[in-house]
Each structure stands twice: as C-alpha cells, then as structure tokens.
Write an enzyme that holds these catalytic residues in place. Structure first.
Site: not given
Ligand code: DMJ
Length: 587
Positions: A352, A489, A577
């Site tokens: 992702d 997300e 992120s």
């Molecule tokens: C978070 O720790 C971050 O967004 C990561 O990039 C992906 N997963 C989790 C949330 O779902």
C-alpha cells in the site's frame, strides 16, 4: 484623600510621599545643573548598558510557539548532543559535520550539499503558528468525547504500555514504547485537550527511553513513534520531542547497513543489531519505502543529514529496479536488494504505502524530485491497467491483486487499500492528472459500500468481489476476514475528499461510520476491535484498542467534521502514514 466638612476637598499627602517628591525634585535640579556634554555621556552610558543586557538575555529555544516571522535555525549545540546521545562518537561526528558548515542558510528549506551531492544541512521550516482551540461543530464535540472515553480507559488500565485491552482491563506491549501516548499526542494537541496534553508530555519527557533490549519493527516504530515525536515537535515547537526523535533515529539507523542500503525490518534498540523478520528472509516493500518522510524530516529538523541520506537511498534504489508498469512485488531482500520473484502485487498489506510515499515525498520536497512523481504516475497507471475491475451486477470499481508475480488476478481488496482515494485526491490537488479524481470518487464509493453492506455498518478487514456474475451480490466476506480493527483508511480518504470537493456527503458518510463505532465497538473502558462485522447480535469483541484508533481514526473524524479548511492545511503539511502531519519543504 480626606473629605472635610467644608465645601472644598483638601489633598493631604502622607509624609513618605512628601519626602519622595522632594527627592525627585532634587534629582531634577541636579540634572538641570549638568552641562550638555555631561548629559550626553550619561545618555551613551545608559544606551550601552541596555544593549549589553539585551545581548546577554537567554534565547527561548524551548518556547512552545515559534515566531512565524523568524524561522527557527535548528543548529544543534554540542551540549545538546551530549545530553541526547549515548555514544560519544555520535556526538563528535555530528558536531563536526555541523561545525564544518560554512554556507549561510536563510530560507526554510534551504539545503547545503556536499561535494558528493549528499545533503549536509537543511534549515527546517518554522512552526506555522496554528492555534488549536478545540471543537466548534457538534459532530467534532462527539469525536472529542469518544477520544476522552478511550483515553480514560487507557490511562486507568494501560498507562505507559503500548495498547489498552479494554475488556480484560489490561494492556498489551508490542515494543514497550508507550505507543498509545506517543501516537495520540498530536491528536490531543489538535483537539485542544490541555490536561491530556500535559500528562502525556510529562510521561514522554520522564519515561520514554529507547535503550530497550527489545526487537522492534523499523516501519512501525518509524511511522508511529518517530512520526509522532516529529509531528508534535513541529506543532508545539517543544525541543524535548526532537531530542527524543534524534535518539530514536540513531538507534534505528543500523537497519540500513546492508550492501544496497535496503533496510532490515527489525532491530534491537539497545544492541542496535538489525535482522530480517523471524518468519521470512525478506523485508516488506511497503515497509522499506514508508520511512522516508520521517527520516527526511528528522534530518531537516536536526541539521544532521545521515537519516535522510540513508532513507532516500532506499527510494532511489527501488526506483531503479524493474517493475510491472510501475507496480511492485510486496517482498524485497535486504541483502541482495532485489524483489522476491513471484510475490504478490497489491495496494493492500505490504504494498500500500509504497505508492502513498512516492507522492508524499514529492510533496514534502516541494515537488522537486521528479523521479518520485514519475514513479507515482506510472504506478497509478499500472493500477488502472492491471488491478481495477468492476463488480457484477452493480459495476462498483475496486482494486484487486495480482498473484504469482503478476499472472493471476484475485478479486480481493484489503480495507488498507481504502487509503488510495484520499491519496489520489491529494495528488490531483498537487497537479496530478484530473482522471485520478474520477478514480478516487469511484473507489471511495466502493469503500463506502464495504461498510454500508454490512449489518453493523462497519467494513471487514478484507472484501471479495463478484466479477463473473456467479451470484447477485457485488461483494462477500469470508469468515476469517470479517474482523474490524478500528482502522482509519476510509475516514482518511473522506477527509481528503471533503477538503478538496466540499461535498458534505463525505461528512455524512463519516458520521454514519462514527455512529457504528459508537454502537458496536464502544465498551465501558474504551473501544475494542471486533471479530465479526456481519452479525449485530454478536460482534465478538477482540479486546484490543490499537494506537492508530486514537492517532488516525479519531483524528481524521475530527478533521473531517471541521468546517475550517485550514485546521490542518494540506498546503503546509504532508501527513504521514500514521496521520502525523510534517512540514512541507521547498526542496
Ligand atoms: C497504520 O498503522 C498505518 O496507517 C499503516 O500505514 C497501515 N496500517 C495502520 C492502520 O490501519
């Protein structure tokens, strides 16, 4: 003042006041008797004393709000380095590097490059001086109440530990770094919660130490802890957070000591020994490419270039590897620096945020690094060409996966992929092709459907799609995929899309989901992940509240419900992120 019986008022001065007045008069007489030359000498003397006092007044480098007019020059002093470093060699190296700088950096974002084109020193952008005064809208107030409820449970049963277990009234330690506190701090700041901020700051100052004989995951600690510390440093201007971030950065850096510079996934923070994960010889592609925003910001903020150089080298290396129309396999070997052949291609788990950080790094560096933009555009074209399909019967667009190195298509989408509409919209705002907006809108609708089609109105972790018309449903969920971990997300994407379109439907969708969280995941001591979104009678609480619920999900909901578009200005900040905002530089 005394009123007499007669029709006039007499002013009777007390004897001390009378004496003072007399003294003042005699100073004045003495002053008048001086020659003009004598008076000039006295004037000069007074001015000189004032200048001396002003010159030696201590600076306020620790003050909470940085003056927007005067960019903060983040040149480290040797004594600061000594305080935050354990290894004296780190101190000498960094101090020499800084001392050798002889180019004057004036504007935030100015960069000093050495003879080998490595970045030596960059002047950090100043804090933008935003004041966060708390919720103004009713929906925001409800989100703040949710945050307080979660915080109360964490404080009571898990304080200082990574995660709250709200049902068993306990805690879960993953890295032993008080993850929930560090991850939540900028949400607390943005929500304007003063008491919670004070107690969290105190814990970080006094109890957050990184000399732990414990393995941690480079990516997770970078996005949650390093990102969290840097973000609150920029928002608050409090140097303590930056000092902690530098210490952490030093301990994570040995991960990059491989032949090609592709980092190992794990490291012991005390011994500083890095290694591959226990379950695989390879690192995840998204993990090694989702640390650059934070390492770059650490360098820009501290003036120490090695963090940015190490992380940027990984991006450059991956840029040069062969891809399938811009799409990358999800595993890469840290020793060889090569992708694992035949590994899956996905915009879900392990793939992702590779695409997310191409765009966001480009934005962070003032749109100056062309290959990041080009790889992003190529990657999105690859998504359109190989991964997007429509469902039967209703034609919802989704992003599936390619297996065996790109041979077989699997109509499966992780909830993680729902970050993509938001990233696409952000890209369009920064000049990416307009067609990306259409893609964003369609994918957002599909993500919404993954929530709306469940009786709980909560999305499962993974959804499968019907592409061959084998039955009348567009999507279905397997028993093992029916959990919901309070992930952010989709809400993240709603926030970007609302920012950029002002379509209030996105706020309403967010409100529906918030209410579903309230109904099915709220428990007496906080919020819990659940095991089954398909059954309102038994959602099977999993007894875990992940730090990203406070860091991301509630922060994005709070921002989504705000009608102040500058509350978190996407022209000034790029959000990592884990929902931690970091400043955008000019290069
Ligand atoms: C978070 O720790 C971050 O967004 C990561 O990039 C992906 N997963 C989790 C949330 O779902």
């Amino acid at each position: 003042m005394t009123a007499l019986k007669s029709d006039h008022v007499a002013l009777n001065l007390p004897s001390e006041v009378y004496a003072e007045t007399k003294k003042a008069k005699s100073y004045w007489r003495w002053w008048n008797q001086l020659s003009r030359f004598q008076r000039s000498l006295i004037y000069m003397f007074v001015v000189a004393v004032l200048f001396t006092i002003l010159y030696f007044l201590p600076g306020n480098s620790d003050s909470a709000i940085v003056d927007v007019e005067k960019p903060e020059v983040n040149t480290l002093k040797k004594d600061v380095l000594v305080n935050i470093r354990n290894d004296p060699r780190d101190v000498e190296n960094d101090f020499n590097e800084i001392e050798n700088d002889n180019q004057v950096l004036e504007e935030p974002g100015d960069v000093q490059i050495d003879d080998n084109s490595n970045i030596k020193h960059v002047l950090a952008r100043p804090n933008t001086g935003v004041q966060f005064t708390g919720p103004t809208e009713e929906r925001q107030k409800a989100v703040v109440e949710a945050f307080k409820h979660a915080w109360k449970g964490y404080k009571q049963f898990a304080w200082g530990h990574d995660h709250l277990k709200p049902i068993s009234e306990g805690y879960h330690d993953w890295f032993g770094l008080g993850l929930t506190i560090v991850d939540s701090l900028d949400t607390i700041y943005i929500m304007g919660l003063k008491n919670e901020y004070a107690e969290a700051r105190e814990w970080i100052d006094k109890h957050l130490h990184f000399d732990k004989n414990r393995d941690v995951n480079l990516f997770e600690v970078t996005i949650r802890v390093l990102g969290g510390l840097l973000s609150i440093y920029h928002l608050s201007g409090d140097r303590m957070y930056l000092n902690k971030a530098i210490d952490l950065g030093d301990r994570l850096l040995p991960c990059f000591e491989t032949e090609m510079g592709v980092p190992f996934s794990d490291i012991n923070l005390f011994t500083r020994k890095a290694h591959a994960p226990k379950w695989s010889p390879d690192s995840s592609t998204s993990e090694v490419t989702t640390i650059q925003l934070e390492f770059r910001d650490l360098s820009r903020s501290s003036g120490i270039s090695k963090y940015e150089n190490a992380a940027a080298k990984v991006s450059m290396h991956i840029h040069k590897l062969e891809k399938k129309d811009g799409l990358v396999p999800i595993f890469i070997n840290a020793n060889s620096g090569q992708f694992r052949s035949y590994s899956t291609i996905t915009l879900g788990a392990r793939g992702d945020s590779y695409y997310e950080y191409l765009l966001k790094q480009w934005i962070q560096t003032g749109k100056t690094i062309d290959y990041l933009r080009d790889d992003y555009i190529e990657g999105i074209s690859g998504v359109e060409k190989h991964l997007t399909h429509r469902t039967v019967p209703n034609g919802f667009l989704f992003v599936g996966e390619l297996l065996v190195g790109g041979k077989d298509f699997k109509p499966k989408m992780d909830h993680l992929t729902c970050y993509l509409p938001g990233t696409l919209a952000l890209g369009v705002h920064y000049g990416m092709p307009e067609s990306h907006m259409k893609l964003a809108e369609e994918l957002l609708t599909t993500c919404y459907q993954t929530y709306a089609q469940q009786p709980t109105f909560l999305a499962p972790e993974i959804t499968y799609f019907n592409i061959q018309g084998e039955n009348s449903n567009d999507m279905y969920v397997k028993t093992n995929d029916a959990h919901n971990l309070l992930r952010p997300e989709f809400i993240e994407s709603l926030w970007y899309m609302y920012q950029l379109t002002k379509n209030t439907t996105y706020q309403d969708w967010g409100w529906q989901i918030f209410q579903a969280f309230e109904k099915y995941t709220k428990v007496i001591n906080g919020y819990t992940s659940i095991g089954n979104v398909r059954n309102t009678a038994n959602v099977r609480p999993k007894d875990l509240m992940e730090s990203f619920f406070l860091s991301e999900t509630l922060k994005y909901l709070y921002l989504l419900f705000s009608d102040n578009p500058k509350l978190l200005d996407i022209d000034k900040y790029v959000v990592n992120s884990e929902a931690h905002p970091l400043p955008i530089y000019s290069s």
